[in-house]
Scaffold this active site. Structure first.
Site, PDB file in Angstrom:
ATOM      1  CE1 TYR A 143     -22.045-110.682  40.125  1.00 44.92           C
ATOM      2  CE2 TYR A 143     -20.718-111.358  42.181  1.00 44.92           C
ATOM      3  CZ  TYR A 143     -21.997-111.175  41.498  1.00 44.92           C
ATOM      4  OH  TYR A 143     -23.102-111.470  42.331  1.00 44.92           O
ATOM      5  CE  LYS A 174     -26.462-114.404  42.601  1.00 44.09           C
ATOM      6  NZ  LYS A 174     -25.348-113.816  43.126  1.00 44.09           N
TER       7      LYS A 174
END
Ligand code: FBP
Length: 268
Positions: A143, A174
């Site tokens: 992220y 992810k």
């Protein structure tokens, strides 16, 4: 030792149920039902999810008995939303403890662009080495965040994030989705043999969520790690069933909308 990725996959695809939001976001994400980890574990078990993602405290107290049939991805770091500083998330559980708790894989979040990127990479490097030594796959949340990051959903930045996952040794990376299906193909290509795993995000309408699932599959994404869009729904089993029909059985969203009206029986 061989890394046992297959345990987390079905037909090379996967849907993981994420439940680490209590730490990351706080009880604002939860209600009287979802505050109970057993409610979520029942969704994971009876909904036939490929794995559940938990922090070690929850795993220690709730991941028992029949729930052990659900592969566990144990998150090794985590943080709250409280400090207003550059994002950093230190390791709070060891690989050894993850194995002791029955984990089939471990998870870790990095924030590329943060002032603390360097130490996150270093910590993650040690985790990959140890987890792979024991045959455990590693799921890396990537992220991009912090003062240096203008738009964390920029396609080039997501492609960079995917590449970081590959270069750092993750088995699954992810990433968030930015509603740019054409651009996202480049994101998936950058991950190489690391499997892009799409994050869910805030709860949206169930139809929008299913449309997005289908759209992501067209970009080459085969794995999903979803939390709120499943367990914040009033009918988590119906949404899960419809999603699985799209992911595993090649159905189109319009072919599965009708499941949303039905209360599906227990499904694996
Ligand atoms: P959701 O599907 O509920 O968004 O969960 C995915 C997830 O990556 C969680 O694992 C994590 O707790 C959260 O999102 C992180 O969200 P944020 O973007 O606020 O850091």
């Amino acid at each position: 030792m061989k890394i046992d990725v297959q345990k987390l996959l079905k037909d090379d695809k996967a849907i993981f149920l994420a439940y680490d939001q209590g730490l990351e976001h706080g009880p604002t994400d939860l209600n009287l039902k979802t505050v109970d980890p057993k409610y979520i574990l029942d969704i994971a078990l009876d909904g036939g999810f490929n794995a559940i993602i938990l922090q070690h405290g929850l795993a220690e107290k709730y991941y028992h008995g029949a729930y052990k049939d659900i592969p566990l991805i144990l998150k090794l770091n985590g943080k709250t939303k409280l400090p207003h500083v550059e994002p950093n998330s230190k390791q709070i559980c060891s690989v050894k403890r993850a194995i002791h708790l029955g984990a089939s894989a471990v998870g870790y979040t990095i924030y590329p662009g943060s002032e603390f990127e360097e130490e996150q990479f270093e910590e993650f490097g040690k985790i990959v080495e140890e987890a792979h030594h024991h045959g455990l796959p590693v799921v890396l949340w990537v992220y991009p965040r912090g003062k240096a990051i203008e738009n964390d959903l920029d396609t080039d930045l997501l492609a960079y994030s995917a590449r970081i996952g590959l270069e750092l040794g993750a088995d699954f990376v992810k990433l968030k989705y930015n509603d740019d299906p054409e651009g996202y193909k480049w994101v998936v290509q950058n991950a190489g043999r690391t499997r892009v795993t799409a994050a869910g995000g805030e709860k949206e309408s169930e139809k929008e969520f299913l449309d997005k699932t289908y759209e992501l599959l067209q970009t080459g994404v085969k794995c999903f790690a979803i939390g709120r869009n499943i367990w914040q729904s009033d009918r988590p089993f119906s949404v899960a069933y419809a999603m699985k029909e799209i992911v595993f059985n090649g159905k189109k969203p319009e072919d599965v909308y009708h499941y949303l009206k039905e209360v599906k029986p227990v499904y694996k």
